[in-house]
Design a protein around this motif. Structure first.
Motif, PDB file in Angstrom:
ATOM      1  N   LEU A 222       1.747 -20.274  18.785  1.00 21.83           N
ATOM      2  CA  LEU A 222       1.743 -20.298  17.326  1.00 21.83           C
ATOM      3  C   LEU A 222       0.328 -20.449  16.775  1.00 21.83           C
ATOM      4  CD1 LEU A 222       4.694 -22.819  17.084  1.00 21.83           C
ATOM      5  CD2 LEU A 222       4.854 -20.338  16.810  1.00 21.83           C
ATOM      6  N   ILE A 223       0.218 -20.457  15.461  1.00 22.33           N
ATOM      7  CA  ILE A 223      -0.978 -20.925  14.773  1.00 22.33           C
ATOM      8  C   ILE A 223      -0.617 -22.295  14.220  1.00 22.33           C
ATOM      9  CG2 ILE A 223      -2.570 -20.544  12.865  1.00 22.33           C
ATOM     10  CD1 ILE A 223      -2.056 -17.539  13.190  1.00 22.33           C
ATOM     11  N   VAL A 224      -1.284 -23.332  14.721  1.00 21.11           N
ATOM     12  CA  VAL A 224      -0.953 -24.704  14.365  1.00 21.11           C
ATOM     13  C   VAL A 224      -2.123 -25.291  13.592  1.00 21.11           C
ATOM     14  CG1 VAL A 224      -0.281 -26.972  15.232  1.00 21.11           C
ATOM     15  CG2 VAL A 224       0.455 -24.905  16.439  1.00 21.11           C
ATOM     16  N   ALA A 225      -1.843 -25.974  12.473  1.00 18.10           N
ATOM     17  CA  ALA A 225      -2.934 -26.403  11.598  1.00 18.10           C
ATOM     18  C   ALA A 225      -2.581 -27.665  10.837  1.00 18.10           C
ATOM     19  CB  ALA A 225      -3.296 -25.281  10.628  1.00 18.10           C
ATOM     20  N   ASP A 226      -3.599 -28.217  10.192  1.00 18.43           N
ATOM     21  CA  ASP A 226      -3.501 -29.374   9.319  1.00 18.43           C
ATOM     22  C   ASP A 226      -2.407 -29.158   8.262  1.00 18.43           C
ATOM     23  OD1 ASP A 226      -4.622 -31.820   8.031  1.00 18.43           O
ATOM     24  OD2 ASP A 226      -5.193 -30.392   6.486  1.00 18.43           O
ATOM     25  N   MET A 227      -1.474 -30.104   8.148  1.00 17.47           N
ATOM     26  CA  MET A 227      -0.302 -29.923   7.293  1.00 17.47           C
ATOM     27  C   MET A 227      -0.629 -29.612   5.830  1.00 17.47           C
ATOM     28  SD  MET A 227       3.004 -29.796   7.090  1.00 17.47           S
ATOM     29  CE  MET A 227       3.891 -30.769   8.305  1.00 17.47           C
ATOM     30  N   PRO A 228      -1.535 -30.348   5.171  1.00 15.50           N
ATOM     31  CA  PRO A 228      -1.820 -30.007   3.773  1.00 15.50           C
ATOM     32  C   PRO A 228      -2.329 -28.581   3.600  1.00 15.50           C
ATOM     33  CG  PRO A 228      -2.639 -32.200   4.268  1.00 15.50           C
ATOM     34  CD  PRO A 228      -2.229 -31.595   5.573  1.00 15.50           C
ATOM     35  N   GLN A 229      -3.118 -28.099   4.540  1.00 16.79           N
ATOM     36  CA  GLN A 229      -3.623 -26.733   4.434  1.00 16.79           C
ATOM     37  C   GLN A 229      -2.518 -25.705   4.674  1.00 16.79           C
ATOM     38  OE1 GLN A 229      -6.848 -26.764   7.220  1.00 16.79           O
ATOM     39  NE2 GLN A 229      -7.924 -28.371   6.104  1.00 16.79           N
ATOM     40  N   VAL A 230      -1.591 -26.026   5.573  1.00 13.75           N
ATOM     41  CA  VAL A 230      -0.458 -25.128   5.803  1.00 13.75           C
ATOM     42  C   VAL A 230       0.407 -25.051   4.546  1.00 13.75           C
ATOM     43  CG1 VAL A 230       1.653 -24.805   7.158  1.00 13.75           C
ATOM     44  CG2 VAL A 230      -0.481 -25.404   8.302  1.00 13.75           C
ATOM     45  N   ARG A 231       0.564 -26.152   3.849  1.00 13.61           N
ATOM     46  CA  ARG A 231       1.301 -26.124   2.583  1.00 13.61           C
ATOM     47  C   ARG A 231       0.601 -25.209   1.578  1.00 13.61           C
ATOM     48  NH1 ARG A 231       5.385 -29.672   2.379  1.00 13.61           N
ATOM     49  NH2 ARG A 231       5.351 -31.475   3.796  1.00 13.61           N
ATOM     50  N   GLN A 232      -0.729 -25.303   1.521  1.00 16.09           N
ATOM     51  CA  GLN A 232      -1.487 -24.422   0.627  1.00 16.09           C
ATOM     52  C   GLN A 232      -1.259 -22.954   0.986  1.00 16.09           C
ATOM     53  OE1 GLN A 232      -5.163 -27.582   0.686  1.00 16.09           O
ATOM     54  NE2 GLN A 232      -5.691 -25.423   0.495  1.00 16.09           N
ATOM     55  N   PHE A 233      -1.236 -22.664   2.283  1.00 14.72           N
ATOM     56  CA  PHE A 233      -1.031 -21.297   2.742  1.00 14.72           C
ATOM     57  C   PHE A 233       0.328 -20.755   2.276  1.00 14.72           C
ATOM     58  CE2 PHE A 233       1.065 -18.774   6.110  1.00 14.72           C
ATOM     59  CZ  PHE A 233       0.332 -17.597   5.990  1.00 14.72           C
ATOM     60  N   TYR A 234       1.394 -21.499   2.535  1.00 15.54           N
ATOM     61  CA  TYR A 234       2.731 -21.005   2.180  1.00 15.54           C
ATOM     62  C   TYR A 234       2.955 -20.990   0.671  1.00 15.54           C
ATOM     63  CZ  TYR A 234       4.291 -20.598   6.996  1.00 15.54           C
ATOM     64  OH  TYR A 234       4.428 -20.191   8.300  1.00 15.54           O
ATOM     65  N   ALA A 235       2.235 -21.831  -0.075  1.00 12.99           N
ATOM     66  CA  ALA A 235       2.365 -21.813  -1.534  1.00 12.99           C
ATOM     67  C   ALA A 235       1.929 -20.475  -2.117  1.00 12.99           C
ATOM     68  CB  ALA A 235       1.543 -22.938  -2.155  1.00 12.99           C
ATOM     69  N   ALA A 236       1.112 -19.728  -1.368  1.00 10.62           N
ATOM     70  CA  ALA A 236       0.655 -18.415  -1.819  1.00 10.62           C
ATOM     71  C   ALA A 236       1.654 -17.308  -1.499  1.00 10.62           C
ATOM     72  CB  ALA A 236      -0.697 -18.092  -1.193  1.00 10.62           C
ATOM     73  N   ILE A 237       2.747 -17.626  -0.804  1.00 10.21           N
ATOM     74  CA  ILE A 237       3.800 -16.647  -0.483  1.00 10.21           C
ATOM     75  C   ILE A 237       5.022 -16.994  -1.320  1.00 10.21           C
ATOM     76  CG2 ILE A 237       5.269 -15.651   1.315  1.00 10.21           C
ATOM     77  CD1 ILE A 237       3.166 -16.437   3.357  1.00 10.21           C
ATOM     78  N   PRO A 238       5.318 -16.239  -2.359  1.00 12.97           N
ATOM     79  CA  PRO A 238       6.469 -16.555  -3.219  1.00 12.97           C
ATOM     80  C   PRO A 238       7.764 -16.648  -2.416  1.00 12.97           C
ATOM     81  CG  PRO A 238       5.092 -14.883  -4.229  1.00 12.97           C
ATOM     82  CD  PRO A 238       4.578 -15.055  -2.827  1.00 12.97           C
ATOM     83  N   GLY A 239       8.543 -17.662  -2.722  1.00 13.62           N
ATOM     84  CA  GLY A 239       9.831 -17.824  -2.053  1.00 13.62           C
ATOM     85  C   GLY A 239       9.758 -18.603  -0.759  1.00 13.62           C
ATOM     86  N   SER A 240       8.576 -19.029  -0.342  1.00 13.95           N
ATOM     87  CA  SER A 240       8.477 -19.806   0.892  1.00 13.95           C
ATOM     88  C   SER A 240       9.031 -21.208   0.661  1.00 13.95           C
ATOM     89  CB  SER A 240       7.031 -19.873   1.379  1.00 13.95           C
ATOM     90  OG  SER A 240       6.219 -20.541   0.444  1.00 13.95           O
ATOM     91  N   LYS A 241       9.489 -21.851   1.744  1.00 14.24           N
ATOM     92  CA  LYS A 241      10.130 -23.161   1.641  1.00 14.24           C
ATOM     93  C   LYS A 241       9.712 -24.050   2.803  1.00 14.24           C
ATOM     94  CE  LYS A 241      14.375 -20.899  -0.029  1.00 14.24           C
ATOM     95  NZ  LYS A 241      15.807 -20.664   0.303  1.00 14.24           N
ATOM     96  N   ASP A 242       9.635 -25.337   2.531  1.00 13.49           N
ATOM     97  CA  ASP A 242       9.472 -26.325   3.587  1.00 13.49           C
ATOM     98  C   ASP A 242      10.777 -26.359   4.387  1.00 13.49           C
ATOM     99  OD1 ASP A 242       9.495 -28.760   5.063  1.00 13.49           O
ATOM    100  OD2 ASP A 242       8.013 -29.610   3.708  1.00 13.49           O
ATOM    101  N   ALA A 243      10.683 -26.142   5.707  1.00 14.23           N
ATOM    102  CA  ALA A 243      11.884 -26.058   6.542  1.00 14.23           C
ATOM    103  C   ALA A 243      12.044 -27.285   7.429  1.00 14.23           C
ATOM    104  CB  ALA A 243      11.838 -24.788   7.384  1.00 14.23           C
TER     105      ALA A 243
END
Length: 431
Positions: A323-344
């Motif tokens: 996978l690509i594994v990263a710092d949680m706050p930055q991953v949240r920023q990444f998915y916030a830029a994809i409409p419809g993404s959700k914390d799973a």
């Protein structure tokens, strides 16, 4: 599925790109890739396999950090919280460099193989005199070689080729033990030196580990290769001894101190002693190694369409991580830029996110000013459940690492060279 596009900066690309000065001067090792079970034949994600993959990644880096401190007397820079890269340079007001909150000549061809959607890129080498063949995972995220030893009598060593020191005239017991932890799995045993040969390149008195105990995650069913060969720097070696490739360089078995990977479903290859110009086109874009332990380089930004939700962070280029594994706050920023993404967190596991399976956002990683795409089939790990419109993304968050681990999800899209001579990592376009 995501549609992926390149985003490039022409001036930065010209500055960072250069032709490889060491093409076709080494040996080829064909790679196989084992099935890690992240996705089923029905395109449903395997939640258990995902969580295990994340745990293995975090634990492996904890091993390396501990070894670095033992070997150098200092904490690895990625285990502390200074501004490693000089602050916010993107004008967004978000300083992403303050990271997480926790602490010779060609002599033959042997291909790497691939067992579908796996994370372990494996090939063959020999150990001992007379030589005996073993399959090993080639891992740029660690630095030690180990194989099952003759003293390993538990069920988890069954089916693997075992190393018998008494049967090798060149084996020497160095009277030291070792233990390596990989998430829920671990191996331990005795250290030796012996002759190690890969595709005609020979390292004499090479340090290696012979396991006497292996956990179930290293059973034949869960870990098809016999052992693992680390390819990072000595400073993160549990043995504090030169890893195999550095030994090949110092013993003048290769004329160019670099190795390269093509990781793909067809023709996967490890090239020792340079780069194979038959496998890439154009020039390499190089990123300097920032700390000589892991293959650690600056990641300029992570892109979603024209947006750059994550900028100016440290990353480790790791062939031993899916996978690509990263710092949680930055991953949240990444998915916030994809409409419809959700914390799973509730449906898949902590750190995982979903996005609409029909999404059309453009995603990529930028190194030294050049953006490289991630293919839709690699970013999309599968549907959460049968008939679901939500798919699991291959960028995963953790509070245990303060940097980006760039694994197989990205590396299958590029040709990658690891240049010890100039302490840099280069990326080029696959042919």
């Amino acid at each position: 599925m995501l549609t992926i596009a390149f985003v490039t900066s022409a001036l930065a690309l010209i500055a960072a790109a250069s032709p490889a000065p060491f093409d076709n001067n080494g040996v080829r090792i064909a790679l196989q890739k084992r099935d890690d079970g992240l996705q089923s034949v029905t395109d449903l994600v395997d939640v258990g396999a995902l969580l295990a993959a994340l745990e293995r990644t975090v634990s492996k880096f904890e091993n390396g950090f501990a070894a670095y401190k033992t070997n150098t007397g200092q904490a690895h820079p990625l285990t502390v919280l200074p501004d490693l890269l000089g602050g916010d340079d993107d004008g967004s007001g978000s300083d992403n460099s303050t990271l997480s909150r926790r602490g010779t000549t060609g002599r033959g061809y042997v291909p790497l193989t691939d067992d579908n959607n796996g994370e372990l890129w494996q090939g063959s080498l020999t150990i001992g005199t007379p030589a005996k063949t073993y399959t090993v995972q080639f891992d740029t995220g660690s630095s030690d070689l180990f194989v099952p030893g003759s003293q390993c009598s538990d069920a988890n060593c069954q089916g693997h080729a075992k190393y018998f020191p008494a049967n090798s005239s060149t084996s020497v017991d160095v009277k030291k033990t070792f233990q390596l932890n990989y998430g829920s799995g671990s191996v331990s045993g005795e250290q030796y030196t012996d002759t190690v040969t890969i595709s005609g390149l020979t390292s004499l008195k090479q340090r290696l580990g012979a396991t006497s105990s292996e956990s179930s995650s290293f059973s034949k069913a869960n870990f098809p290769p016999d052992g693992l060969m680390g390819m990072a720097y000595q400073s993160i070696s549990q043995y504090n001894a030169p890893p195999v490739f550095q030994s090949l360089v110092s013993q003048k078995q290769v004329t160019t101190p670099a190795f390269s990977f093509k990781l793909s479903q067809s023709g996967a290859e490890l090239f020792l002693g340079g780069a194979d110009s038959n496998l890439y086109t154009g020039s390499f874009t190089y990123a300097p190694v920032t700390t000589q332990g892991y293959w650690q380089v600056k990641l300029d930004n992570v892109t979603v369409n024209a947006a750059m939700p994550v900028n100016n962070v440290q990353s480790v280029i790791d062939t031993g991580t899916t996978l690509i594994v990263a710092d949680m706050p930055q991953v949240r920023q990444f998915y916030a830029a994809i409409p419809g993404s959700k914390d799973a967190s509730a449906t898949v596991g902590e750190g995982f996110f979903t996005f609409p399976c029909s999404a059309t956002e453009h995603v990529g990683l930028t190194f030294s000013g050049r953006n490289f795409a991630i293919a839709p089939s690699l970013f999309n790990l599968g549907r959460v459940s049968s008939g679901s419109n939500d798919c699991v993304g291959a960028v995963v968050g953790t509070n245990d690492l303060n940097f980006w681990v760039v694994g197989d999800t990205f590396l299958q899209n590029v040709y990658t060279t690891f240049d010890f001579g100039n302490n840099r990592v280069g990326f080029a376009t696959l042919k």
